[in-house]
Design a protein around this motif. Structure first.
Motif, PDB file in Angstrom:
ATOM      1  N   UNK A  53       0.922  -1.022   0.274  1.00 52.85           N
ATOM      2  CA  UNK A  53      -0.018   0.079   0.061  1.00 52.85           C
ATOM      3  C   UNK A  53       0.320   1.079   0.054  1.00 52.85           C
ATOM      4  N   UNK A  54       0.931   2.319  -1.096  1.00 50.35           N
ATOM      5  CA  UNK A  54       1.813   3.242  -0.939  1.00 50.35           C
ATOM      6  C   UNK A  54       1.985   4.195  -0.312  1.00 50.35           C
ATOM      7  N   UNK A  55       1.189   4.416   0.775  1.00 49.33           N
ATOM      8  CA  UNK A  55       1.410   5.260   2.153  1.00 49.33           C
ATOM      9  C   UNK A  55       1.552   4.710   3.543  1.00 49.33           C
ATOM     10  N   UNK A  56       1.977   3.150   3.470  1.00 46.29           N
ATOM     11  CA  UNK A  56       1.640   2.181   3.951  1.00 46.29           C
ATOM     12  C   UNK A  56       2.971   2.650   5.098  1.00 46.29           C
ATOM     13  N   UNK A  57       4.297   2.866   4.884  1.00 48.35           N
ATOM     14  CA  UNK A  57       5.518   3.135   5.030  1.00 48.35           C
ATOM     15  C   UNK A  57       5.924   4.367   6.236  1.00 48.35           C
ATOM     16  N   UNK A  58       4.960   5.844   5.252  1.00 48.51           N
ATOM     17  CA  UNK A  58       4.683   6.878   6.469  1.00 48.51           C
ATOM     18  C   UNK A  58       3.357   6.882   6.982  1.00 48.51           C
ATOM     19  N   UNK A  59       2.568   6.106   7.422  1.00 44.46           N
ATOM     20  CA  UNK A  59       1.311   5.548   8.211  1.00 44.46           C
ATOM     21  C   UNK A  59       2.142   4.834   9.546  1.00 44.46           C
ATOM     22  N   UNK A  60       3.434   4.190   8.713  1.00 40.66           N
ATOM     23  CA  UNK A  60       3.480   3.200  10.074  1.00 40.66           C
ATOM     24  C   UNK A  60       4.716   4.184  11.147  1.00 40.66           C
ATOM     25  N   UNK A  61       5.738   4.684   9.927  1.00 39.46           N
ATOM     26  CA  UNK A  61       6.774   5.946  10.644  1.00 39.46           C
ATOM     27  C   UNK A  61       6.181   6.939  11.465  1.00 39.46           C
TER      28      UNK A  61
END
Length: 554
Positions: free
Chosen positions: A472-480
């Motif tokens: 999912x494209x924004x998933x890294x930013x969501x986690x961080x």
């Protein structure tokens, strides 16, 4: 009453008092700041050498491709004329070097089906940093800060020089592990020494300016040294040779007085103080040194001898504070590593992107200078993490919204990356001083080392977090973003260190900030606390108000 008052004296105050007589803002301090600036340049080039030597240029399969033919627009592991019936193997690759720089990846041909070798080699650097920081931090509390400062920088030089001969996977892994062994300790030992000998009111300004200017210069200059050197070997030689000057620090920089006192090496502590006074041109009576020794001995009558890192977890408040510092370091280091490594695939040269990203270091340090001694350490830590979490989350949303706009994405990604680097750099740099001040002097080397190690260890997960973008494209930013917000909340549970007498012993650390509330900040104290509460909290400091400015104490 005189005995009771004397029992409550903190050894830190005695050191601060004698250091003021010897000079706490004079020739020696400026000389140490100069040497610390030099260490910042070396540390920046050493840390980012891991990224620079592994830059991956554009590559393509050269099988069946005439030299005059135009190269493909994108990197590819497959032959130019590949189809379902032809072979997908390639015998020879060509490269489009960035500004003529030949990296380790292009020199060794570790791309495509060989790329895993480079990943393993890079991971060894972080394995070395975890082991080295713990071990050197432990040794710093046993043999002293100054010897470990010298040893760590010599190891950094040796590891990088040996990497020149690491042309096989086992050797490359071994030499990168040795190089990583020095990471952090080659910087933090000098950081501790400078902080201890600086006047408290000048520590944040002095250290932040040195880091902001010279770590920024080292970071910005590193990729262009690589361009001038033309090859990864030349780059490692050029950035390693200056480390040979660090052993000369032994003849200039004094050992930590606080460490010597914690080891009850009183005569050596006085010798260091006399050296400070001599360099600063101060005349201090012998009776002042003798009184200092007697006061230190009295204050340490009931202190536990030779505590270690595990003692930080034996009492509830120390354990809670230490665990929060661990988690905060994990969050900040993970975000910092992910943002600083994101210099390729953004549509511009990685050398230019690296330089643009590094320009944020100085403004971030200036923000710390302007705010950290005004709003306090706790507010700075929680607010910077809060804003970083919000920004990272918004970045994910924007990236998802404009994913279909190919023309705007490169400019937008570069802009967001630079701004993101700025936000996380503020959090990263402010966290270093906060952790150093909170951990008691008797285990400071081990404690600070462990905090940094937990951060380095957590960077192992950055690749997996970034990989979630394929799901999912924004998933890294969501986690961080989520873990940054969680870290900001946990920072509210830490005690303030601004205008406080910092803990020397484990007992001091357990009692430190015991009556503070999570919503209490340094800049709010005059409005939220009664005069009686302030008198109780700062009773020790008020007896020394003429000699204590107390931004931080070691």
């Amino acid at each position: 009453m005189q005995v009771v008052a004397r029992e409550r004296k903190n050894t830190m105050l005695e050191v601060n008092k004698i250091l003021e007589k010897c000079g706490d803002c004079n020739r020696l301090q400026f000389l140490m700041l100069f040497l610390f600036s030099f260490i910042n340049v070396l540390s920046a080039m050493h840390y980012y050498s891991q990224t620079i030597i592994t830059f991956l240029p554009k590559y393509w399969c050269a099988d069946g491709l005439a030299s005059a033919e135009e190269a493909p627009s994108k990197s590819s592991c497959l032959p130019i004329d590949y189809n379902e019936t032809s072979s997908d193997s390639c015998e020879r690759y060509d490269y489009e070097l960035y500004m003529g720089y030949e990296s380790y990846a292009s020199d060794m041909g570790w791309i495509c089906d060989q790329a895993w070798k480079l990943t393993i080699g890079q991971s060894m650097f972080f394995v070395g940093s975890v082991v080295g920081t713990l071990l050197l931090g432990y040794l710093a509390d046993r043999v002293g800060r100054l010897p470990i400062l010298i040893v760590a920088n010599v190891i950094a030089m040796g590891g990088n020089m040996l990497t020149i001969f690491g042309t096989t996977l086992p050797l490359f892994c071994l030499f990168r592990l040795i190089s990583g062994f020095a990471t952090d300790s080659n910087f933090v030992m000098m950081y501790i020494l400078v902080m201890e000998y600086m006047r408290p009111s000048l520590r944040t300004v002095g250290l932040s300016i040195c880091i902001g200017i010279f770590y920024c210069v080292g970071s910005m200059g590193a990729p262009w040294i690589a361009v001038l050197a033309r090859t990864w070997r030349g780059f490692l030689i050029a950035t390693s040779l200056p480390f040979a000057l660090v052993p000369l620090f032994y003849f200039i920089v004094p050992e930590s007085v606080q460490w010597l006192i914690s080891k009850q090496e009183y005569e050596k502590a006085v010798a260091c103080l006399k050296r400070v006074a001599r360099i600063n041109g101060r005349q201090v009576e012998e009776s002042a040194y003798q009184e200092f020794i007697e006061e230190c001995k009295f204050s340490q009558q009931h202190l536990k001898v030779a505590p270690n890192l595990l003692d930080l977890f034996k009492t509830p408040r120390l354990r809670r504070n230490t665990l929060i510092l661990f988690f905060k370091s994990m969050v900040i280091t993970l975000c910092y590593d992910a943002v600083s490594r994101n210099v390729q695939g953004l549509g511009i040269s990685p050398f230019v992107m690296f330089t643009l990203s590094a320009t944020t270091i100085l403004p971030a340090c200036l923000v710390i200078i302007l705010l950290q001694d005004r709003i306090g350490r706790k507010a700075m830590a929680s607010i910077s993490l809060l804003l970083s979490g919000i920004f990272i989350s918004v970045t994910g949303a924007i990236l998802f919204a404009v994913a279909s706009s190919a023309e705007r994405s490169a400019t937008l990604l570069v802009t967001l990356s630079v701004i993101g680097r700025f936000g996380i750099t503020v959090a990263y740099n402010s966290a270093a001083q906060y952790a150093t001040e909170l951990i008691p002097t008797c285990v400071r080397g081990q404690g600070v080392g462990a905090v940094h190690v937990m951060g380095y260890a957590f960077t192992f997960f950055s690749a997996f977090i970034l990989y979630t973008r394929t799901i999912f494209s924004p998933l890294p930013e969501i986690i961080l973003g989520f873990i940054s917000l969680l870290g900001a909340g946990l920072c509210l549970l830490l005690p303030e260190t601004l205008h406080r007498t910092l803990p020397t012993s484990l007992e001091d650390g357990e009692k430190f900030g015991k009556n503070e509330k999570w919503y209490t900040f340094s800049f709010m104290e005059k409005r939220t606390q009664s005069v009686a509460a302030l008198a109780t909290q700062n009773s020790t400091m008020k007896s020394h108000s003429n000699s204590v400015d107390s931004a931080a104490y070691f």
